[in-house]
Design an enzyme around this catalytic site. Structure first.
Site, PDB file in Angstrom:
ATOM      1  N   GLY A   1      -9.818 -42.020  83.077  1.00  0.00           N
ATOM      2  CA  GLY A   1      -9.953 -43.198  81.854  1.00  0.00           C
ATOM      3  C   GLY A   1     -11.181 -43.534  81.865  1.00  0.00           C
ATOM      4  O   GLY A   1     -11.479 -44.162  80.907  1.00  0.00           O
TER       5      GLY A   1
ATOM      6  N   GLU B   1      -8.023 -39.621  88.987  1.00  0.00           N
ATOM      7  CA  GLU B   1      -7.705 -38.638  88.118  1.00  0.00           C
ATOM      8  C   GLU B   1      -8.847 -38.471  87.021  1.00  0.00           C
ATOM      9  O   GLU B   1      -8.523 -38.345  86.026  1.00  0.00           O
ATOM     10  CB  GLU B   1      -6.406 -38.585  87.642  1.00  0.00           C
ATOM     11  CG  GLU B   1      -5.487 -38.543  88.431  1.00  0.00           C
ATOM     12  CD  GLU B   1      -3.990 -38.923  88.103  1.00  0.00           C
ATOM     13  OE1 GLU B   1      -4.014 -38.963  86.813  1.00  0.00           O
ATOM     14  OE2 GLU B   1      -3.041 -38.929  88.532  1.00  0.00           O
TER      15      GLU B   1
ATOM     16  N   ARG C   1     -12.985 -36.716  81.721  1.00  0.00           N
ATOM     17  CA  ARG C   1     -13.881 -36.965  80.751  1.00  0.00           C
ATOM     18  C   ARG C   1     -15.193 -37.560  81.491  1.00  0.00           C
ATOM     19  O   ARG C   1     -16.547 -36.689  81.341  1.00  0.00           O
ATOM     20  CB  ARG C   1     -13.611 -38.141  79.820  1.00  0.00           C
ATOM     21  CG  ARG C   1     -14.710 -38.335  78.617  1.00  0.00           C
ATOM     22  CD  ARG C   1     -14.452 -39.525  77.991  1.00  0.00           C
ATOM     23  NE  ARG C   1     -13.178 -39.627  77.480  1.00  0.00           N
ATOM     24  CZ  ARG C   1     -12.582 -39.204  76.301  1.00  0.00           C
ATOM     25  NH1 ARG C   1     -13.186 -38.730  75.504  1.00  0.00           N
ATOM     26  NH2 ARG C   1     -11.348 -39.526  76.262  1.00  0.00           N
TER      27      ARG C   1
ATOM     28  N   CYS D   1     -11.223 -24.513  56.212  1.00  0.00           N
ATOM     29  CA  CYS D   1     -10.645 -25.125  54.850  1.00  0.00           C
ATOM     30  C   CYS D   1      -9.497 -26.233  55.096  1.00  0.00           C
ATOM     31  O   CYS D   1      -8.344 -26.155  54.816  1.00  0.00           O
ATOM     32  CB  CYS D   1      -9.798 -23.848  54.322  1.00  0.00           C
ATOM     33  SG  CYS D   1     -11.081 -22.626  53.765  1.00  0.00           S
ATOM     34  N   GLU D   2     -10.205 -27.324  55.384  1.00  0.00           N
ATOM     35  CA  GLU D   2      -9.600 -28.662  55.790  1.00  0.00           C
ATOM     36  C   GLU D   2     -10.685 -29.794  55.427  1.00  0.00           C
ATOM     37  O   GLU D   2     -11.758 -29.578  55.824  1.00  0.00           O
ATOM     38  CB  GLU D   2      -9.377 -28.860  57.144  1.00  0.00           C
ATOM     39  CG  GLU D   2      -8.323 -27.848  57.653  1.00  0.00           C
ATOM     40  CD  GLU D   2      -6.659 -28.450  57.456  1.00  0.00           C
ATOM     41  OE1 GLU D   2      -6.548 -29.458  57.116  1.00  0.00           O
ATOM     42  OE2 GLU D   2      -5.770 -27.689  57.915  1.00  0.00           O
TER      43      GLU D   2
ATOM     44  N   TYR E   1     -12.946 -31.978  76.518  1.00  0.00           N
ATOM     45  CA  TYR E   1     -11.776 -32.091  75.461  1.00  0.00           C
ATOM     46  C   TYR E   1     -12.597 -31.231  74.383  1.00  0.00           C
ATOM     47  O   TYR E   1     -12.263 -31.739  73.120  1.00  0.00           O
ATOM     48  CB  TYR E   1     -11.341 -33.481  75.222  1.00  0.00           C
ATOM     49  CG  TYR E   1     -10.748 -34.204  76.143  1.00  0.00           C
ATOM     50  CD1 TYR E   1      -9.587 -33.769  76.792  1.00  0.00           C
ATOM     51  CD2 TYR E   1     -11.245 -35.292  76.825  1.00  0.00           C
ATOM     52  CE1 TYR E   1      -8.832 -34.267  78.130  1.00  0.00           C
ATOM     53  CE2 TYR E   1     -10.630 -35.982  78.071  1.00  0.00           C
ATOM     54  CZ  TYR E   1      -9.555 -35.492  78.594  1.00  0.00           C
ATOM     55  OH  TYR E   1      -8.845 -36.125  79.743  1.00  0.00           O
TER      56      TYR E   1
HETATM   57  N1  LLP Z   1      -4.737 -38.565  84.267  1.00  0.00           N
HETATM   58  C1  LLP Z   1      -3.743 -38.345  83.338  1.00  0.00           C
HETATM   59  C2  LLP Z   1      -2.203 -38.505  83.664  1.00  0.00           C
HETATM   60  C3  LLP Z   1      -4.113 -38.173  82.224  1.00  0.00           C
HETATM   61  O1  LLP Z   1      -3.010 -38.228  81.152  1.00  0.00           O
HETATM   62  C4  LLP Z   1      -5.446 -37.841  81.740  1.00  0.00           C
HETATM   63  C5  LLP Z   1      -5.944 -37.837  80.132  1.00  0.00           C
HETATM   64  C6  LLP Z   1      -6.211 -38.036  82.541  1.00  0.00           C
HETATM   65  C7  LLP Z   1      -5.710 -38.470  84.069  1.00  0.00           C
HETATM   66  C8  LLP Z   1      -7.903 -37.990  82.536  1.00  0.00           C
HETATM   67  O2  LLP Z   1      -8.328 -38.833  81.598  1.00  0.00           O
HETATM   68  P1  LLP Z   1     -10.021 -38.993  81.374  1.00  0.00           P
HETATM   69  O3  LLP Z   1     -10.741 -39.516  82.657  1.00  0.00           O
HETATM   70  O4  LLP Z   1     -10.376 -37.874  80.841  1.00  0.00           O
HETATM   71  O5  LLP Z   1     -10.026 -40.135  80.528  1.00  0.00           O
HETATM   72  N2  LLP Z   1      -8.155 -35.533  74.045  1.00  0.00           N
HETATM   73  C9  LLP Z   1      -8.626 -36.954  74.319  1.00  0.00           C
HETATM   74  C10 LLP Z   1      -8.304 -37.452  75.592  1.00  0.00           C
HETATM   75  C11 LLP Z   1      -6.645 -37.279  75.959  1.00  0.00           C
HETATM   76  C12 LLP Z   1      -6.647 -37.920  77.427  1.00  0.00           C
HETATM   77  C13 LLP Z   1      -5.150 -37.330  77.893  1.00  0.00           C
HETATM   78  N3  LLP Z   1      -4.997 -37.694  79.170  1.00  0.00           N
HETATM   79  C14 LLP Z   1      -9.976 -37.220  73.794  1.00  0.00           C
HETATM   80  O6  LLP Z   1     -10.878 -35.874  73.512  1.00  0.00           O
HETATM   81  O7  LLP Z   1     -10.565 -38.096  73.849  1.00  0.00           O
END
Ligand code: LLP
Length: 416
Positions: A238, A271, A274, A340-341, A368
């Site tokens: 996150g 975890e 990003r 086309c959106e 992503y």
């Molecule tokens: N752990 C779990 C259980 C998750 O659901 C996620 C992301 C992560 C770790 C990794 O989170 P990060 O460090 O990447 O923030 N598609 C969206 C982001 C969706 C995130 C979903 N879960 C975007 O492009 O902003």
């Protein structure tokens, strides 16, 4: 960020983006290997001296080369499907360093992960505890389990990527968690090993993490008093990145705030997705044409929402980088794709002088980006290239139109 301008030309590490676009074609995803390595080390350094496991969230970018690079750096992986587990193993990742998240794991996925010997299942409901116990019993195995707790904190991020509020589908409400842990501890084919949370993505402040972790520690202490001893605490992913003007804490700043909260006997699991890959990536497109309808100027690229969904799906603002630096000044334009959106846009109201044939890159596209891409409008998906110094390696071939209908078939003649 590993991109910069040199002699007015956009570079990724020591490669000219224009030369790469010429060589590999567009649309093109480019990733900087050094940027990924540096991002990983930015997490690993402050964790030295602590028992820890950095489980890269595969969903952010699941190209085998990216997974392989992270595996070689020592990463574990956070997966959310059997497909991601298969990718991790094909990329040489160690299943013993895998945590398996997600609210809807199938029996087949559970069996696959049990046989592979993953580190643990991040269980998100009581129903899942029962299912996992049954699957493990059938295989004569014991499933290592962490319970994903929903701590009910506001991550202050876009509602589609906030996960830690009580109205979200994720995790078990923290008030109900002690019962869930007691139940898990009573099931013969489960072994309770940890607790986890993930409150959302693209967080730009540390406080919500701190609030969530404090609640988890309270729970851990309470469980210990009840005789349920955990060996790890998984603080999720996150941590946000800077796309344009956001100022998220660095991994070091974030860890400096959260690590002191966690008792030293607990292994810290993280975890991040990003934060490890977003700013390693560029999506490069070529301008097909421009048009001015008297109200607005549009720069129409050969790439759009099918290659990069984030702008339209989350109103994400991602940096626009003309490959010729001088073109970053110019008439205010919308950068759009050929799909086309109406929602097919990559950026709105940006100064951009690019004309037909010019190249434009979107920054922050390493996370992503490709993983959320589609073939909508029968557009073959982009090629992916890993850059290292002045070298570039094709890590995913551009799809062909034949790839689009592989697996489809015509109706037999007699059926019409
Ligand atoms: N752990 C779990 C259980 C998750 O659901 C996620 C992301 C992560 C770790 C990794 O989170 P990060 O460090 O990447 O923030 N598609 C969206 C982001 C969706 C995130 C979903 N879960 C975007 O492009 O902003």
């Amino acid at each position: 960020m590993m991109h910069r301008y040199q002699n007015q030309q956009l570079m990724l590490e020591d490669c000219s983006v224009a030369a790469l676009a010429e060589r590999f074609g567009t649309p093109l995803y480019l990733y900087s290997q050094v940027a990924i390595e540096q991002a990983f080390n930015a997490f690993a350094e402050p964790l030295k001296g602590r028992k820890h496991l950095i489980c890269y969230a595969v969903k952010a970018n699941s190209n085998l080369a990216v997974l392989n690079l992270l595996a070689r750096l020592g990463a574990g992986f956070d997966i959310v499907s059997g497909g991601e587990l298969a990718r991790v193993m094909a990329a040489g990742g160690d299943p013993a360093k895998v945590v398996f998240s997600g609210v809807g794991k199938t029996r087949a996925e559970m069996a696959q992960a049990l046989k592979a010997g993953i580190h643990c299942f991040n269980v998100e409901s009581v129903a899942e505890l029962d299912r996992l116990n049954a699957v493990a019993a059938e295989l004569g195995l014991v499933a290592p389990v962490s319970i994903r707790v929903n701590p009910d904190v506001d991550a202050k991020t876009h509602p589609y990527i906030a996960t830690g509020l009580k109205e979200n589908k994720f995790g078990i409400d923290i008030r109900m968690a002690p019962d869930a842990f007691r139940k898990a501890a009573s099931l013969p084919h489960l072994k309770v090993v940890g607790v986890d949370c993930h409150i959302g993505s693209q967080l730009t402040q540390t406080q919500p993490f701190v609030d969530a972790i404090k609640r988890l520690i309270e729970l851990e202490q309470q469980l210990q008093a009840d005789g349920i001893v955990l060996s790890h605490l998984d603080i999720g992913g996150g941590l946000g990145v800077s796309y344009t003007d956001e100022q998220p804490p660095t991994p070091a700043q974030y860890l400096a705030q959260v690590l002191p909260l966690i008792p030293a006997n607990l292994t810290v699991v993280l975890e991040p997705g990003r934060a490890l890959v977003a700013n390693a990536g560029l999506l490069v497109g070529r301008v097909e044409m421009t048009k001015d309808n008297g109200f607005k100027r549009f720069v129409i690229l050969d790439t759009g929402m099918n290659d990069l969904m984030r702008p339209t799906l989350y109103q994400a603002v991602m940096p626009v980088l003309a490959v010729k630096e001088a073109q970053n000044q110019g008439p205010v334009s919308d950068l759009v794709g050929p799909v086309c959106e109406t929602g097919d846009w990559l950026a709105k109201d940006v100064p951009l002088a690019a004309e037909e044939g010019d190249l434009v890159a979107i920054g922050g596209a390493g996370a992503y980006g490709f993983t959320m891409s589609s073939q909508y409008n029968s557009r073959p998906r982009a090629a992916e290239v890993m850059v290292r110094g002045d070298e570039a390696l094709l890590i995913r071939q551009r799809e062909t139109v034949e790839n689009l209908w592989a697996g489809e078939q015509l109706l037999p003649e007699a059926s019409c």
